[in-house]
Write a protein that holds these residues in place. Sequence first.
Motif, PDB file in Angstrom:
ATOM      1  N   ASP A 176      -0.596  44.068  50.812  1.00 45.14           N
ATOM      2  CA  ASP A 176       0.662  43.932  51.561  1.00 45.14           C
ATOM      3  C   ASP A 176       1.874  43.838  50.627  1.00 45.14           C
ATOM      4  N   GLY A 177       1.700  43.116  49.509  1.00 44.78           N
ATOM      5  CA  GLY A 177       2.811  42.983  48.552  1.00 44.78           C
ATOM      6  C   GLY A 177       3.184  44.334  47.964  1.00 44.78           C
ATOM      7  N   PHE A 178       2.174  45.133  47.620  1.00 49.68           N
ATOM      8  CA  PHE A 178       2.445  46.478  47.094  1.00 49.68           C
ATOM      9  C   PHE A 178       3.201  47.297  48.145  1.00 49.68           C
ATOM     10  N   LEU A 179       2.773  47.201  49.411  1.00 47.59           N
ATOM     11  CA  LEU A 179       3.398  48.026  50.464  1.00 47.59           C
ATOM     12  C   LEU A 179       4.857  47.637  50.684  1.00 47.59           C
ATOM     13  N   HIS A 180       5.153  46.346  50.624  1.00 38.89           N
ATOM     14  CA  HIS A 180       6.549  45.911  50.712  1.00 38.89           C
ATOM     15  C   HIS A 180       7.361  46.507  49.565  1.00 38.89           C
ATOM     16  N   ALA A 181       6.789  46.394  48.360  1.00 35.54           N
ATOM     17  CA  ALA A 181       7.494  46.900  47.172  1.00 35.54           C
ATOM     18  C   ALA A 181       7.693  48.412  47.283  1.00 35.54           C
ATOM     19  N   ALA A 182       6.693  49.117  47.806  1.00 32.09           N
ATOM     20  CA  ALA A 182       6.785  50.579  47.924  1.00 32.09           C
ATOM     21  C   ALA A 182       7.857  50.956  48.945  1.00 32.09           C
ATOM     22  N   ARG A 183       7.933  50.188  50.036  1.00 35.54           N
ATOM     23  CA  ARG A 183       8.971  50.484  51.042  1.00 35.54           C
ATOM     24  C   ARG A 183      10.365  50.290  50.443  1.00 35.54           C
ATOM     25  N   ARG A 184      10.491  49.185  49.673  1.00 31.56           N
ATOM     26  CA  ARG A 184      11.799  48.920  49.042  1.00 31.56           C
ATOM     27  C   ARG A 184      12.146  50.016  48.054  1.00 31.56           C
ATOM     28  N   ALA A 185      11.129  50.563  47.388  1.00 30.70           N
ATOM     29  CA  ALA A 185      11.370  51.583  46.352  1.00 30.70           C
ATOM     30  C   ALA A 185      11.511  52.976  46.953  1.00 30.70           C
ATOM     31  N   ASP A 186      11.450  53.062  48.290  1.00 34.05           N
ATOM     32  CA  ASP A 186      11.638  54.349  48.964  1.00 34.05           C
ATOM     33  C   ASP A 186      10.486  55.326  48.692  1.00 34.05           C
ATOM     34  N   THR A 187       9.279  54.800  48.620  1.00 36.72           N
ATOM     35  CA  THR A 187       8.109  55.671  48.476  1.00 36.72           C
ATOM     36  C   THR A 187       8.001  56.547  49.714  1.00 36.72           C
ATOM     37  N   ARG A 188       7.728  57.845  49.503  1.00 33.00           N
ATOM     38  CA  ARG A 188       7.726  58.766  50.646  1.00 33.00           C
ATOM     39  C   ARG A 188       6.341  59.283  51.011  1.00 33.00           C
ATOM     40  N   HIS A 189       5.361  59.093  50.126  1.00 33.20           N
ATOM     41  CA  HIS A 189       4.008  59.564  50.467  1.00 33.20           C
ATOM     42  C   HIS A 189       2.985  58.764  49.667  1.00 33.20           C
ATOM     43  N   LEU A 190       2.031  58.156  50.396  1.00 32.99           N
ATOM     44  CA  LEU A 190       0.920  57.447  49.760  1.00 32.99           C
ATOM     45  C   LEU A 190      -0.359  58.209  50.071  1.00 32.99           C
ATOM     46  N   VAL A 191      -1.121  58.559  49.038  1.00 37.89           N
ATOM     47  CA  VAL A 191      -2.444  59.146  49.258  1.00 37.89           C
ATOM     48  C   VAL A 191      -3.449  58.093  48.829  1.00 37.89           C
ATOM     49  N   MET A 192      -4.144  57.502  49.809  1.00 41.33           N
ATOM     50  CA  MET A 192      -5.037  56.388  49.465  1.00 41.33           C
ATOM     51  C   MET A 192      -6.492  56.821  49.416  1.00 41.33           C
ATOM     52  N   LEU A 193      -7.160  56.367  48.360  1.00 36.39           N
ATOM     53  CA  LEU A 193      -8.605  56.528  48.256  1.00 36.39           C
ATOM     54  C   LEU A 193      -9.236  55.546  49.243  1.00 36.39           C
ATOM     55  N   SER A 194      -9.925  56.080  50.259  1.00 42.32           N
ATOM     56  CA  SER A 194     -10.573  55.205  51.241  1.00 42.32           C
ATOM     57  C   SER A 194     -12.075  55.463  51.167  1.00 42.32           C
ATOM     58  N   SER A 195     -12.741  55.446  52.303  1.00 40.81           N
ATOM     59  CA  SER A 195     -14.201  55.623  52.285  1.00 40.81           C
ATOM     60  C   SER A 195     -14.647  56.264  53.595  1.00 40.81           C
TER      61      SER A 195
END
Length: 290
Positions: free
Chosen positions: A86-105
Motif C-alpha cells: 500500500d505504501g508503494f502504491l501511494h508513493a506511485a500515485r504521488r509520482a504520477d505512475t501511469r502503468h504498473l505491470v505486476m508479476l502475479s500468479s
Amino acid sequence: MTRHRKGGEFAVILVTGGTGNVGGHVVRQLVEAGEKVRVLTRDPDAHSFPDEIEVVPGDLRRPETLSEALSGAPRVFLFPVMSGLDGFLHAARRADTRHLVMLSSAAVTFPRLGWIGEKHLQLENEVSASGIPSTFVRPGAFMTNDLAWKREIQEAGVVRAAYGNAATAPVDSRDIAAVSVRALLDERTGESFTLTGPESLTQIERVRIIAETVGWPVRFEELSRDEHRQLILRRLAGLPEAGVDELLDLLAENVGKSADVLPTVEEVTGRPAFTYAEWAATAGFAPTRP
Ligand SMILES: NC(=O)c1ccc[n+]([C@@H]2O[C@H](COP(=O)([O-])OP(=O)(O)OC[C@H]3O[C@@H](n4cnc5c(N)ncnc54)[C@H](OP(=O)(O)O)[C@@H]3O)[C@@H](O)[C@H]2O)c1
C-alpha cells in the motif's frame, strides 16, 4: 516501439525485482529493446549492472525510500512483495505512475485459491484499487523451481521428490519477462495474462530431459509426502506451512493428468515459448568435473 518522452528525454522504466530471476530478464529485454532502465534494489552494492542501467536504492515496503526510484518513471515492473504494498502504491500515485505491470500468479485463476492464490489476488486487488492503470502477468510454475534439484543432481545424480508422475506445464522466466515487456511497451493496461510453458511434463519426465540435456545419468527417487514436505520447508524457508501443503496438494491432484498448456506466450510475443529442454540446457545442471 512505444517510448514516453518526459522533459525532452525518453522516460525511464523502473524495474523492481530487477536483481532477481524474472526482473533480471525484464531488465535485459528492455535494454535490448532500446529502453532506458532503472533498477530498484535494497542493496545496490551487492549487484553489478552495465553502466547504461541506473541502479537506485529502495525498499518496496518502505515508501519513504522510493521517491528517487519513482521520479520520472511513468512505467513500472512491479515485483509482488507479499505485504506492505500500500505504501508503494501511494508513493506511485504521488509520482504520477501511469502503468504498473505486476508479476502475479496463475494461482489467482484456480477454482480453489489457497494461500498462494489469495495472497496474489489480494495484491492484484490493491493495485486495481489504487486506480493506476495496470497489467497482471500470471505465470504458473516456473522452470527455475527445478534449480532446487541442481545440487543433488550434481552431487549424487538423483532427484528426490513426492508425486513423480504429477504433471505441470512449467514456464521459462525469459517468457514471463517477454510478456511483461510487451505489456509495458505496448501499454496493455487493463489486461491479465495467464502463462504456462509449451508442454505438460511430469517430474519424472523433466528429470529425464535434464539427464539427456547434460548427458549425465540422473534417476528419480520417489519420496513420501511427509519426506517431501520436510524438504520444501527446508528449501523454501519463509513459505508458511499452508503454502507448502498447497504445493503438495497441487502435485497430488496432478498425478496421472495432463497439465493445461496455454498459448499466451506465443500470442503476446509472436514466437513460441521456450521448451523445458531449451531451459535445461542453459540452467547449469551439468556437474563440474574435477
Ligand atoms: N516460483 C513459481 O513457480 C511462481 C509461480 C507464479 C508466480 N510466482 C511469483 O514470482 C515470485 C518470484 O519471482 P522471481 O523468481 O523473479 O524472484 P527472485 O529471483 O527471488 O527475486 C526477488 C526480487 O525481489 C526483490 N525484492 C524482494 N523484496 C523486496 C523489497 N521489499 N523491496 C524491493 N525489492 C524487493 C529482490 O531485490 P533485492 O534483493 O535486490 O532488493 C529481488 O530482485 C514469487 O514470489 C511469486 O510471487 C512464482
